[in-house]
Structure formats: C-alpha cells, structure tokens
Design a protein around this motif. Structure first.
Motif, PDB file in Angstrom:
ATOM      1  N   THR A  14      57.038  -3.432  12.793  1.00  0.00           N
ATOM      2  CA  THR A  14      56.133  -2.689  13.654  1.00  0.00           C
ATOM      3  C   THR A  14      56.331  -1.203  13.446  1.00  0.00           C
ATOM      4  OG1 THR A  14      56.177  -4.457  15.284  1.00  0.00           O
ATOM      5  CG2 THR A  14      55.418  -2.325  16.046  1.00  0.00           C
ATOM      6  N   SER A  15      57.571  -0.790  13.375  1.00  0.00           N
ATOM      7  CA  SER A  15      57.849   0.622  13.178  1.00  0.00           C
ATOM      8  C   SER A  15      57.302   1.083  11.827  1.00  0.00           C
ATOM      9  CB  SER A  15      59.356   0.875  13.250  1.00  0.00           C
ATOM     10  OG  SER A  15      59.630   2.222  13.000  1.00  0.00           O
ATOM     11  N   ALA A  16      57.500   0.296  10.800  1.00  0.00           N
ATOM     12  CA  ALA A  16      56.995   0.646   9.474  1.00  0.00           C
ATOM     13  C   ALA A  16      55.471   0.681   9.479  1.00  0.00           C
ATOM     14  CB  ALA A  16      57.498  -0.347   8.431  1.00  0.00           C
ATOM     15  N   LYS A  17      54.868  -0.252  10.190  1.00  0.00           N
ATOM     16  CA  LYS A  17      53.410  -0.294  10.267  1.00  0.00           C
ATOM     17  C   LYS A  17      52.889   0.935  11.007  1.00  0.00           C
ATOM     18  CE  LYS A  17      49.584  -3.226  11.704  1.00  0.00           C
ATOM     19  NZ  LYS A  17      49.173  -4.472  12.339  1.00  0.00           N
ATOM     20  N   GLN A  18      53.552   1.315  12.082  1.00  0.00           N
ATOM     21  CA  GLN A  18      53.137   2.500  12.821  1.00  0.00           C
ATOM     22  C   GLN A  18      53.288   3.750  11.966  1.00  0.00           C
ATOM     23  OE1 GLN A  18      55.611   2.236  16.301  1.00  0.00           O
ATOM     24  NE2 GLN A  18      54.115   1.059  17.452  1.00  0.00           N
ATOM     25  N   GLN A  19      54.366   3.813  11.201  1.00  0.00           N
ATOM     26  CA  GLN A  19      54.573   4.952  10.317  1.00  0.00           C
ATOM     27  C   GLN A  19      53.478   5.032   9.265  1.00  0.00           C
ATOM     28  OE1 GLN A  19      58.590   4.596   8.783  1.00  0.00           O
ATOM     29  NE2 GLN A  19      59.097   6.581   9.664  1.00  0.00           N
ATOM     30  N   GLU A  20      53.107   3.897   8.723  1.00  0.00           N
ATOM     31  CA  GLU A  20      52.061   3.861   7.696  1.00  0.00           C
ATOM     32  C   GLU A  20      50.723   4.305   8.280  1.00  0.00           C
ATOM     33  OE1 GLU A  20      49.875   0.647   4.764  1.00  0.00           O
ATOM     34  OE2 GLU A  20      51.865   0.187   5.542  1.00  0.00           O
ATOM     35  N   GLU A  21      50.418   3.849   9.506  1.00  0.00           N
ATOM     36  CA  GLU A  21      49.174   4.250  10.154  1.00  0.00           C
ATOM     37  C   GLU A  21      49.159   5.756  10.406  1.00  0.00           C
ATOM     38  OE1 GLU A  21      48.905   1.857  13.669  1.00  0.00           O
ATOM     39  OE2 GLU A  21      48.323   0.054  12.566  1.00  0.00           O
ATOM     40  N   LEU A  22      50.285   6.297  10.850  1.00  0.00           N
ATOM     41  CA  LEU A  22      50.384   7.731  11.083  1.00  0.00           C
ATOM     42  C   LEU A  22      50.220   8.503   9.784  1.00  0.00           C
ATOM     43  CD1 LEU A  22      50.995  10.167  12.902  1.00  0.00           C
ATOM     44  CD2 LEU A  22      53.420   9.751  12.483  1.00  0.00           C
ATOM     45  N   GLN A  23      50.863   8.027   8.731  1.00  0.00           N
ATOM     46  CA  GLN A  23      50.763   8.677   7.428  1.00  0.00           C
ATOM     47  C   GLN A  23      49.319   8.674   6.933  1.00  0.00           C
ATOM     48  OE1 GLN A  23      52.976   6.755   4.301  1.00  0.00           O
ATOM     49  NE2 GLN A  23      53.079   8.623   3.084  1.00  0.00           N
TER      50      GLN A  23
END
Length: 106
Positions: free
Chosen positions: A64-73
């Motif tokens: 989830t954290s990685a997915k959120q980071q990717e969305e932010l990026q």
C-alpha cells in the motif's frame, strides 16, 4: 422434536487475545484452553489461521505504501509536465510583447 444446537460464536477480539496468549508461550495449550473455556483444538485452529494470513497482512502495508508513493510520483510528474508546457507558452508569448520584453532588457 428437533433440538437446535447452539454453537458459540467468538468475536475477533476474543480470538486475538487467545492466540496472543498462545504465541507468548508462557502457558501450555491446556492451561490456556482451561482459562478461556475453549477446546484446545479450537485454539490450534485459530493459531493456524492467524499464522497463515500474517505474512499477507504485513506485506499489505508495504504494498500500500509503495502504491501510494507511485501514485504521488505519477501526480508530480503530471504537474511537472503541465508546468513545462506553461513555461514554454509564456516564453513564446513574452517575445511577442514588445513593451514587456524591452522593460526586461531582452
């Protein structure tokens, strides 16, 4: 005459307390079963269920954290692209305005 048997239904908080007690390892399975009034086989079943899903639960947070980071990026890249387009547009149009370009010394 049909007699319905009523099975006890335990909530998640109770099951969690029991399984955590087992995982602590301070008491035997028989002691825990007696303390909570549950058959030892039921405790073993709950423990197996918890241990089976624990890796998935722990990895979800990372995913989830990685997915959120990717969305932010992706959102930031989109904003950068929009700003570049706006910047180029302003540069082109600034040259077309003689009064502004003379004031700026261009």
């Amino acid at each position: 005459m049909s007699a319905k048997s009523h099975r006890k239904v335990y909530d998640g908080a109770f099951k969690t307390r029991v399984v955590l007690e087992v995982l602590r390892g301070e008491k035997t399975l028989a002691e825990i079963a007696m303390e909570f009034g549950i058959h030892p086989n039921q405790i073993v079943t709950w423990k197996k269920q918890v241990l089976a899903i624990l890796p998935e639960v722990l990895s979800r947070k990372v995913n989830t954290s990685a997915k959120q980071q990717e969305e932010l990026q992706n959102e930031l890249f989109k904003q950068i692209g929009e700003l570049k387009v706006q910047n180029e547009f302003l540069k082109k149009n600034l040259a077309k305005l003689p009064s502004l370009s003379r004031k700026n010394g261009t």
